[in-house]
Write a protein that holds these residues in place. Sequence first.
Motif, short mmCIF file in Angstrom:
data_model
loop_
_atom_site.label_atom_id
_atom_site.label_comp_id
_atom_site.label_asym_id
_atom_site.label_seq_id
_atom_site.Cartn_x
_atom_site.Cartn_y
_atom_site.Cartn_z
N SER A 61 6.50 -40.74 -32.50
CA SER A 61 5.73 -39.81 -33.32
C SER A 61 4.74 -38.95 -32.54
N ARG A 62 4.46 -39.27 -31.29
CA ARG A 62 3.52 -38.48 -30.50
C ARG A 62 4.19 -37.42 -29.65
N THR A 63 5.52 -37.37 -29.66
CA THR A 63 6.23 -36.34 -28.89
C THR A 63 5.91 -34.96 -29.45
N ASN A 64 6.11 -33.95 -28.62
CA ASN A 64 5.84 -32.58 -29.05
C ASN A 64 6.92 -31.65 -28.52
N TYR A 118 2.87 -35.29 -23.40
CA TYR A 118 2.03 -35.74 -24.51
C TYR A 118 1.28 -37.02 -24.16
N ASN A 119 0.29 -37.35 -25.00
CA ASN A 119 -0.49 -38.57 -24.80
C ASN A 119 0.36 -39.79 -25.07
N SER A 162 2.01 -48.14 -27.61
CA SER A 162 3.46 -48.21 -27.40
C SER A 162 3.95 -49.65 -27.38
#
Length: 273
Positions: free
Chosen positions: A35-38, A43-44, A50
Amino acid sequence: MARYRSIQTSFWQDNFIVKLPLIEKSFYSYILTNSRTNQCGIYNFSITFSAIELGCSEEGIRELINKFVQYGKILYDTENEEIMILNWYKYNLNTSRNTLICVNRELEEVKNKEFIKRFYELCKLKRYPLEIIFNGIEVGEPIEAKKDIEPAGKEGAADKKATMADVVKHFSTNIHLITPIELEDLKDWCGKLNEDIVIMAIDEAVRNNARNIKYISGILINWHSEGLKGVEDVKLFMKSWQEKSGKKPKVNEGYNNAGAYKVVAEVGANGEE
């Protein structure tokens, strides 16, 4: 609003993917789809979060990160907890104007500027429209390795002592982006000696074109065994040895006399990058 990430069905037949054990396949697909991918693939990436999502230990996540850094698939900035997927463009990056504008906004938030430089080179290689992607974003030239550490008290020299963050930055700039295992090694050496001395050892590795952690550790082992406690001790030791030997130590020479570097002979000049 729901977000989606694409993985082609051929992903599972890729020669690299096929040979991976199940846990590594799962980790790779996770870093591509969590869900943090961009849109830019930088990304963070929190190790703690994780580990919770994947149901494994934080140490397990660190080991997986280290493996994929060695595989040449990702870069990881331990200090800022940022990950860069090097072949992100194969899976998600497209050249629609809206996507590229989104990428531009995301790059403004990236903390590790070396990641931006690397992304720039990838986009340049793929001939993506750089004027849109990097609009208003500075892409500087690679930072040159520092040649010498200025003596304390010399005009123009900094008085403040180095921190662990300085060590990480110096290693990542001059050797390669630091891995979790290398970070632990350097933390250990900072405890035994100090951060300024570790930075000096990194500079010695750069000077001798031996950019790897084994060579750096070899230098530090020798300085520690000689009982050197501070920057001036190291400088006096090096000056004394060079005056006695008439030359600077080189990679792989493996000297045994008291003033020489005790560097492991198998370390190659080009290191382990």
